[in-house]
Design an enzyme around this catalytic site. Structure first.
Site, PDB file in Angstrom:
ATOM      1  N   CYS A  60      23.042  23.832  20.659  1.00  0.00           N
ATOM      2  CA  CYS A  60      24.046  23.576  21.789  1.00  0.00           C
ATOM      3  C   CYS A  60      24.936  22.400  20.984  1.00  0.00           C
ATOM      4  O   CYS A  60      24.728  21.916  19.932  1.00  0.00           O
ATOM      5  CB  CYS A  60      23.558  23.191  22.857  1.00  0.00           C
ATOM      6  SG  CYS A  60      22.683  21.405  22.485  1.00  0.00           S
ATOM      7  N   HIS A  75       7.303  25.872  22.193  1.00  0.00           N
ATOM      8  CA  HIS A  75       8.214  25.071  22.771  1.00  0.00           C
ATOM      9  C   HIS A  75       8.586  25.663  24.077  1.00  0.00           C
ATOM     10  O   HIS A  75       8.743  26.798  24.493  1.00  0.00           O
ATOM     11  CB  HIS A  75       9.417  24.912  22.018  1.00  0.00           C
ATOM     12  CG  HIS A  75      10.409  23.688  22.584  1.00  0.00           C
ATOM     13  ND1 HIS A  75      11.137  24.027  23.488  1.00  0.00           N
ATOM     14  CD2 HIS A  75      10.751  22.333  22.081  1.00  0.00           C
ATOM     15  CE1 HIS A  75      12.021  22.913  23.687  1.00  0.00           C
ATOM     16  NE2 HIS A  75      11.640  22.146  22.996  1.00  0.00           N
ATOM     17  N   GLU A  77      11.231  25.912  25.809  1.00  0.00           N
ATOM     18  CA  GLU A  77      12.495  26.691  25.988  1.00  0.00           C
ATOM     19  C   GLU A  77      12.116  28.206  25.249  1.00  0.00           C
ATOM     20  O   GLU A  77      12.589  29.016  25.602  1.00  0.00           O
ATOM     21  CB  GLU A  77      13.608  25.989  25.164  1.00  0.00           C
ATOM     22  CG  GLU A  77      14.746  26.956  25.224  1.00  0.00           C
ATOM     23  CD  GLU A  77      16.138  26.211  24.485  1.00  0.00           C
ATOM     24  OE1 GLU A  77      16.023  25.071  24.049  1.00  0.00           O
ATOM     25  OE2 GLU A  77      16.624  27.117  23.738  1.00  0.00           O
ATOM     26  N   HIS A 114      14.433  22.753  30.117  1.00  0.00           N
ATOM     27  CA  HIS A 114      14.326  23.690  29.071  1.00  0.00           C
ATOM     28  C   HIS A 114      13.922  25.240  29.550  1.00  0.00           C
ATOM     29  O   HIS A 114      14.021  26.131  28.815  1.00  0.00           O
ATOM     30  CB  HIS A 114      12.694  23.412  28.179  1.00  0.00           C
ATOM     31  CG  HIS A 114      12.818  21.962  28.032  1.00  0.00           C
ATOM     32  ND1 HIS A 114      11.916  21.107  29.057  1.00  0.00           N
ATOM     33  CD2 HIS A 114      13.499  21.250  27.227  1.00  0.00           C
ATOM     34  CE1 HIS A 114      12.168  19.716  28.465  1.00  0.00           C
ATOM     35  NE2 HIS A 114      12.990  20.003  27.494  1.00  0.00           N
ATOM     36  N   CYS A 138      19.114  23.775  31.805  1.00  0.00           N
ATOM     37  CA  CYS A 138      20.533  23.563  31.125  1.00  0.00           C
ATOM     38  C   CYS A 138      21.302  24.893  31.110  1.00  0.00           C
ATOM     39  O   CYS A 138      20.713  25.929  30.774  1.00  0.00           O
ATOM     40  CB  CYS A 138      20.334  22.817  29.812  1.00  0.00           C
ATOM     41  SG  CYS A 138      21.897  22.821  29.297  1.00  0.00           S
ATOM     42  N   SER A 144      10.347  15.779  21.529  1.00  0.00           N
ATOM     43  CA  SER A 144      11.362  16.261  21.708  1.00  0.00           C
ATOM     44  C   SER A 144      12.054  16.795  20.516  1.00  0.00           C
ATOM     45  O   SER A 144      12.093  16.078  19.435  1.00  0.00           O
ATOM     46  CB  SER A 144      12.343  14.724  22.033  1.00  0.00           C
ATOM     47  OG  SER A 144      13.666  15.009  21.681  1.00  0.00           O
ATOM     48  N   SER A 200      17.372  13.241  25.068  1.00  0.00           N
ATOM     49  CA  SER A 200      16.690  12.967  26.255  1.00  0.00           C
ATOM     50  C   SER A 200      16.305  11.873  26.181  1.00  0.00           C
ATOM     51  O   SER A 200      15.507  10.897  27.298  1.00  0.00           O
ATOM     52  CB  SER A 200      15.390  13.807  26.337  1.00  0.00           C
ATOM     53  OG  SER A 200      14.778  13.971  25.036  1.00  0.00           O
ATOM     54  N   ASN A 222      14.787  18.204  19.566  1.00  0.00           N
ATOM     55  CA  ASN A 222      16.278  17.734  18.784  1.00  0.00           C
ATOM     56  C   ASN A 222      16.007  16.354  18.293  1.00  0.00           C
ATOM     57  O   ASN A 222      16.858  15.903  17.397  1.00  0.00           O
ATOM     58  CB  ASN A 222      17.310  17.804  19.851  1.00  0.00           C
ATOM     59  CG  ASN A 222      17.412  16.504  20.906  1.00  0.00           C
ATOM     60  OD1 ASN A 222      18.230  15.326  20.737  1.00  0.00           O
ATOM     61  ND2 ASN A 222      16.787  16.640  21.938  1.00  0.00           N
TER      62      ASN A 222
END
Ligand code: SF4
Length: 318
Positions: free
Chosen positions: A194, A124, A126, A74, A96, A222, A266, A224
């Protein structure tokens, strides 16, 4: 019962790279290897690495002098990178590349003098990392309501960026609202959400309407994976986010003839197969895999890991 198995599902290129980077680091330098926050947001993956000698920390102060620290997929704010360097820790950066791309856009927009409206979820990992690139120039926008009310003072030029794992539909609505209020707002040169997030969402959007219930394998933290559950839910299909087959409540499946099954970026494939086996054994389910998009993305290991592995090989042959 009929299972419609989404494809693509599960591990993305960034998660594969981060997991492989940690594997190779443990193999090369030996345990303990310290990991700043969860390497990826999945309980099963984290628990497996704990057994192999990874130590997950929330502060660099927990890493002893001379230790090796891995930054998760992240990403981290630059201040953390500087702290780790100042403490002479060996850094393995498993961020990433698609998260790094958003960091680069943030740096460029900040240098150009823009105030950046960052679309994402507070707290979060990220978002903490991306905001850290230009904290004095970032304003977090978490929802369409916030896009409608966010206050920008003075004569500033604006740009926007997004978290990589948002709901495409939510992000589009937020961006539309921002463009309506600030017509001159500058967009990133390419989509920040992404490819893996987009493809997994598209697959769920296609298969969920054909199912009576949807199961999403992924951990509660998570982002996503949560979005996949929400998309099925918004399509009127009861949807459940589960870490593994052990969390399936058979009451959800009573009288249901079809199940849409997918996994967040993930979540390991073995957990998906465990669920398939459970549904086959318990309900005599048949399985149909539905391919919505082909994926061939691959990211190379971080340079530090490639160097460590090459040095170890040289030592072994010396
Ligand atoms: S979900 Fe997307 S941004 Fe996140 S690790 Fe995977 S490829 Fe990278």
């Amino acid at each position: 019962m009929h299972i419609i198995l989404a494809r693509p599902r599960g591990f993305c290129a960034g998660v594969n790279m981060a997991i492989e980077a940690l594997e190779q680091t443990i193999q090369t330098v030996g345990a303990p290897v310290y990991v700043y926050h969860e390497i990826v947001h999945n309980k099963h993956v984290v628990d497996r690495f704990k057994e192999r000698g990874a130590v997950f920390v929330d502060s660099l102060a927990e890493v002893p002098a001379g230790g090796t620290v891995v930054f998760s997929a992240h990403g981290v704010p630059p201040s953390l990178r500087e702290d780790a360097s100042a403490r002479d820790l060996t850094i393995v950066d498993a961020t990433c590349p698609l998260v790094s791309k958003v960091h680069s856009e943030a740096i460029r927009f900040a240098r150009q003098g823009h105030t950046i409206l960052l679309i994402g979820h507070e707290g979060h990992d990220e978002i903490i990392g991306t905001m850290g690139e230009a904290p004095e120039r970032m304003v977090l926008v978490q929802s369409e309501e916030e896009a409608a009310t966010v206050a920008v003072t003075g004569d500033v030029s604006l740009a926007f960026l997004s978290q990589t794992t948002l709901s495409v539909d939510d992000a589009n609505r937020i961006v539309a609202r921002l463009k309506q209020r600030f017509p001159a707002i500058v967009a990133p040169p390419s989509e920040d959400i992404c490819y893996a997030t987009q493809n997994r969402q598209e697959a769920v959007r296609r298969i969920a309407p054909e199912a009576d219930v949807a199961l999403v394998i992924g951990s509660q933290n998570s982002s996503n994976s949560m979005r996949l559950r929400e998309i099925a839910d918004e399509l009127g299909v009861p949807a459940y986010l589960i870490d593994s087959a052990a969390e399936i409540d058979t009451a959800w499946l009573e009288g249901k003839e079809s199940v849409a099954l997918t996994a967040g970026a993930s979540a390991p494939e073995e957990l998906v197969q465990d669920c398939v086996r459970f549904l086959v054994d318990r309900f005599g389910a048949t399985v149909e895999e539905r391919t919505v998009r082909d994926e061939a993305m691959h990211f190379q290991l971080p340079a530090t890991v490639r160097r460590m592995v090459a040095d170890a090989r040289l030592r072994a042959t010396a």
